[in-house]
Design a protein around this motif. Sequence first.
Motif, short mmCIF file in Angstrom:
data_model
loop_
_atom_site.label_atom_id
_atom_site.label_comp_id
_atom_site.label_asym_id
_atom_site.label_seq_id
_atom_site.Cartn_x
_atom_site.Cartn_y
_atom_site.Cartn_z
N VAL A 1 -13.02 4.01 10.53
CA VAL A 1 -12.77 5.33 9.94
C VAL A 1 -11.60 5.20 8.97
O VAL A 1 -10.77 4.29 9.08
N SER A 2 -11.50 6.13 8.04
CA SER A 2 -10.44 6.06 7.04
C SER A 2 -9.10 6.55 7.59
O SER A 2 -8.05 6.26 7.02
N ILE A 3 -9.12 7.31 8.67
CA ILE A 3 -7.89 7.86 9.23
C ILE A 3 -7.11 6.75 9.94
O ILE A 3 -7.64 6.08 10.83
N ARG A 4 -5.85 6.56 9.55
CA ARG A 4 -5.04 5.46 10.08
C ARG A 4 -4.18 5.88 11.27
O ARG A 4 -3.86 5.06 12.12
N THR A 5 -3.80 7.14 11.34
CA THR A 5 -2.95 7.59 12.45
C THR A 5 -3.82 7.98 13.64
O THR A 5 -4.58 8.95 13.57
N VAL A 6 -3.71 7.20 14.72
CA VAL A 6 -4.44 7.46 15.95
C VAL A 6 -3.45 7.43 17.10
O VAL A 6 -2.81 6.41 17.35
N LEU A 7 -3.28 8.56 17.79
CA LEU A 7 -2.29 8.69 18.86
C LEU A 7 -3.01 8.93 20.19
O LEU A 7 -3.86 9.82 20.30
N ALA A 8 -2.66 8.14 21.19
CA ALA A 8 -3.31 8.25 22.50
C ALA A 8 -2.60 9.26 23.37
O ALA A 8 -1.37 9.37 23.37
N GLY A 9 -3.39 10.00 24.15
CA GLY A 9 -2.80 10.99 25.04
C GLY A 9 -3.80 11.55 26.02
O GLY A 9 -4.94 11.08 26.13
N THR A 10 -3.37 12.61 26.71
CA THR A 10 -4.19 13.24 27.73
C THR A 10 -4.15 14.75 27.51
O THR A 10 -3.08 15.32 27.25
N PHE B 1 0.81 -1.22 0.00
CA PHE B 1 0.00 0.00 0.00
C PHE B 1 0.84 1.28 0.00
O PHE B 1 0.30 2.37 0.14
N GLN B 2 2.17 1.13 -0.14
CA GLN B 2 3.06 2.29 -0.23
C GLN B 2 2.91 3.21 0.99
O GLN B 2 2.72 4.42 0.87
N LEU B 3 3.01 2.62 2.19
CA LEU B 3 2.92 3.36 3.44
C LEU B 3 4.11 3.00 4.32
O LEU B 3 4.61 1.88 4.28
N THR B 4 4.56 3.97 5.13
CA THR B 4 5.65 3.73 6.07
C THR B 4 5.21 4.13 7.48
O THR B 4 4.71 5.24 7.68
N PRO B 5 5.39 3.23 8.45
CA PRO B 5 5.01 3.57 9.83
C PRO B 5 6.13 4.28 10.58
O PRO B 5 7.31 3.96 10.42
N VAL B 6 5.75 5.27 11.37
CA VAL B 6 6.67 5.88 12.33
C VAL B 6 6.17 5.45 13.70
O VAL B 6 5.07 5.84 14.12
N GLU B 7 6.95 4.64 14.38
CA GLU B 7 6.51 4.02 15.63
C GLU B 7 6.79 4.93 16.81
O GLU B 7 7.92 5.39 17.01
N THR B 8 5.75 5.24 17.60
CA THR B 8 5.87 6.05 18.81
C THR B 8 5.13 5.34 19.94
O THR B 8 4.25 4.50 19.68
N PRO B 9 5.43 5.67 21.21
CA PRO B 9 4.70 5.06 22.32
C PRO B 9 3.20 5.34 22.29
O PRO B 9 2.40 4.57 22.82
N ALA B 10 2.80 6.44 21.65
CA ALA B 10 1.39 6.82 21.61
C ALA B 10 0.63 6.14 20.48
O ALA B 10 -0.61 6.17 20.46
N GLY B 11 1.35 5.53 19.56
CA GLY B 11 0.71 4.90 18.41
C GLY B 11 1.58 5.07 17.18
O GLY B 11 2.70 5.58 17.25
#
Length: 354
Positions: A287-296, A243-253
């Motif tokens: 949902v179509s949005i793939r980047t989901v980051l958890a936080g406060t 799918f021509q995508l690259t992940p950037v891995e973070t503790p939040a997602g």
Amino acid sequence: MIDVEIRQRIGDFQLDVGFSGHGGITALFGPSGSGKSSIIKVIAGLTRLRAGRVVLDGSVLAEGGGRHTPPHRRRIGVVFQEARLFPHLSVRNNLRYGRLFTPRGEGRIAEAPVIDTLGIGHLLDRHPATLSGGEQQRVAIGRALLASPRLLLMDEPLASLDTARRLEILPLIETLRDEFGIPIVYVSHAVEEVARLAAKVVVLEAGRVAREGAPADVFRVAADRFEVVSVVEGRLGKPNDAFQLTPVETPAGIVWLTGIIRPEGRTAHVLVRAIDVALATRRPESVSIRTVLAGTIAGVPEGPGPSVTIDVTLDGGGRLAASLTRASVAELELMPGRRVFALVKSVALDERPV
């Protein structure tokens, strides 16, 4: 380490700044006319300091009304917007020109590693007129490095290049920073350059320091919501070739970027505009949005107007700014301490400078 204090009038412009750099890259950031290039000229010795001081590694290079070390004795390399190569000299001899100002026994940077790092070995017998803009800038950087400087000044070194050439040079500047260990003062008004390269940012406005700090902190502050950006740091994961995508891995997602970006495992800095961030109080599904980051939520500013920029503390550290309408804030009952999920469309992110 460099310490700079400058207080002087240049024509009708008053410069009154103070900052320090402790290795790595210190960026001077601000709009045209804010004083960035004037500071570079004072540090390099091209402009005599009237009041203040410039100290490099404990050595006073300039002091207002007193000491003024000549430019050629400061051991400072300078790279300008234009390469400023000698047209009558070959690339090889342009590179070696820098060594003329290196004291005997202090030429600690060897020629071969610089040529190899900058990828200019095949250009050595050519002349500047036959080179592209990106190639000329590589040679200019090499010439400055081969003088074995104590400090490297880079004054908008990518400003005259097109996007493709800028993206070609950015990784090279990162390599210089990491492999040669020379502290750099880097001038730019491009957020993406500064966020990727700098350890510290000094924001200038009308000849004064408006704020300073890490890129992730500095760029969250802006009067215009369209200019507020966050810097999310992570590590490049294994690309999804299908799918021509690259992940950037973070503790939040995971932050998903369009395109294939390598090498896997390197640190990546992703710029996220506050207006491209949406917040949800539950982890979204379907949902179509793939980047989901958890936080406060860290804070919700009060004040007039239909919109507000909220600070979110991401899981594992880091901050993310989100611009929302006050109506959304009220309906979702967003307040400090509330758990949220930040959503960012991958197509809204510019993967090119990552």
